[in-house]
Design a protein around this motif. Sequence first.
Motif, mmCIF file in Angstrom:
data_model
loop_
_atom_site.group_PDB
_atom_site.id
_atom_site.type_symbol
_atom_site.label_atom_id
_atom_site.label_comp_id
_atom_site.label_asym_id
_atom_site.label_seq_id
_atom_site.Cartn_x
_atom_site.Cartn_y
_atom_site.Cartn_z
ATOM 1 N N LEU A 120 1.743 4.388 30.938
ATOM 2 C CA LEU A 120 1.216 4.796 31.771
ATOM 3 C C LEU A 120 1.663 5.600 32.675
ATOM 4 O O LEU A 120 1.760 4.616 33.329
ATOM 5 N N HIS A 121 1.616 7.019 33.179
ATOM 6 C CA HIS A 121 2.670 7.487 33.999
ATOM 7 C C HIS A 121 1.706 7.217 35.975
ATOM 8 O O HIS A 121 0.696 6.728 35.264
ATOM 9 N N ALA B 233 -5.171 11.458 30.447
ATOM 10 C CA ALA B 233 -4.397 10.429 31.304
ATOM 11 C C ALA B 233 -2.331 10.254 30.410
ATOM 12 O O ALA B 233 -2.221 11.012 28.966
ATOM 13 N N ARG B 234 -1.497 10.289 31.209
ATOM 14 C CA ARG B 234 -0.103 10.591 29.933
ATOM 15 C C ARG B 234 0.096 9.232 29.952
ATOM 16 O O ARG B 234 0.342 8.188 30.960
ATOM 17 N N LEU B 235 0.742 9.239 29.272
ATOM 18 C CA LEU B 235 1.740 8.348 27.946
ATOM 19 C C LEU B 235 2.722 8.804 27.940
ATOM 20 O O LEU B 235 3.369 9.777 27.479
ATOM 21 N N GLN B 236 3.767 7.491 28.540
ATOM 22 C CA GLN B 236 5.487 7.438 28.212
ATOM 23 C C GLN B 236 5.433 7.344 26.537
ATOM 24 O O GLN B 236 5.555 6.471 25.884
ATOM 25 N N HIS C 258 9.432 10.500 28.484
ATOM 26 C CA HIS C 258 8.400 11.769 28.219
ATOM 27 C C HIS C 258 7.682 11.452 28.260
ATOM 28 O O HIS C 258 7.203 10.255 27.485
ATOM 29 N N TYR C 259 7.242 11.954 29.219
ATOM 30 C CA TYR C 259 5.547 11.844 29.362
ATOM 31 C C TYR C 259 4.881 12.866 28.854
ATOM 32 O O TYR C 259 5.057 13.750 28.944
ATOM 33 N N ARG C 260 3.382 12.670 28.017
ATOM 34 C CA ARG C 260 3.222 13.714 27.547
ATOM 35 C C ARG C 260 1.556 12.790 27.491
ATOM 36 O O ARG C 260 0.768 12.058 27.772
ATOM 37 N N ARG C 261 0.903 14.426 27.708
ATOM 38 C CA ARG C 261 -1.142 13.970 28.518
ATOM 39 C C ARG C 261 -1.550 13.791 27.236
ATOM 40 O O ARG C 261 -1.075 14.679 25.823
ATOM 41 N N PHE C 262 -2.448 12.992 26.585
ATOM 42 C CA PHE C 262 -3.513 12.704 26.082
ATOM 43 C C PHE C 262 -5.526 12.660 26.516
ATOM 44 O O PHE C 262 -5.257 12.492 27.487
ATOM 45 N N VAL C 263 -5.693 13.322 26.167
ATOM 46 C CA VAL C 263 -7.133 12.459 26.386
ATOM 47 C C VAL C 263 -7.392 11.290 25.393
ATOM 48 O O VAL C 263 -6.712 11.421 24.317
ATOM 49 N N LEU C 264 -8.208 11.012 26.025
ATOM 50 C CA LEU C 264 -8.927 9.668 25.501
ATOM 51 C C LEU C 264 -9.817 9.238 25.507
ATOM 52 O O LEU C 264 -11.256 9.559 26.244
ATOM 53 N N GLN C 265 -10.378 8.849 23.841
ATOM 54 C CA GLN C 265 -12.197 8.911 23.976
ATOM 55 C C GLN C 265 -12.561 7.418 23.589
ATOM 56 O O GLN C 265 -11.524 6.536 22.631
#
Length: 142
Positions: free
Chosen positions: A52-53, A78-81, A86-93
């Motif tokens: 995580l970022h 949250a942003r996952l590495q 590189h970090y990318r944004r994810f939606v976690l359900q």
Amino acid sequence: MSDELDRILDALPGVAFTARADGGVDFVNSEWCVYTGISRQAALNSGWHKCLHPDDLNQLLENWQVILSTGEPCSMQARLQRFDGHYRRFVLQIKRLDANRDGANNWCAVGTDIEDYLDARPEHQVDATSIIDSIPAMVSFM
């Protein structure tokens, strides 16, 4: 978790993990391993935190504690590495699974990469009106 659930989670096109009632991660799917570049074993318990970022970690862990205490499903970003740093944004359900044999609830989370979607939002797109207004001639639409 059961072998059947593990196979289902491995077939998902996004990152996914399951957690015990205490919140400790006990499984990550193969997509998680491919995306982050870390092994299943390294991601277990709290090992997934390193993916995580740093600016997102504390808020996500606070939200995770609320989810564990209320038992309510939740969605968060949250942003996952990625494996390349590189970090990318994810939606976690996140959702509670049925109670296990000892009556405790387990958890399942599925993450979807939303980086490209967020970048394509209208506030990131060029406004046609402003382009037309900047043309030094009369413009008409028919």
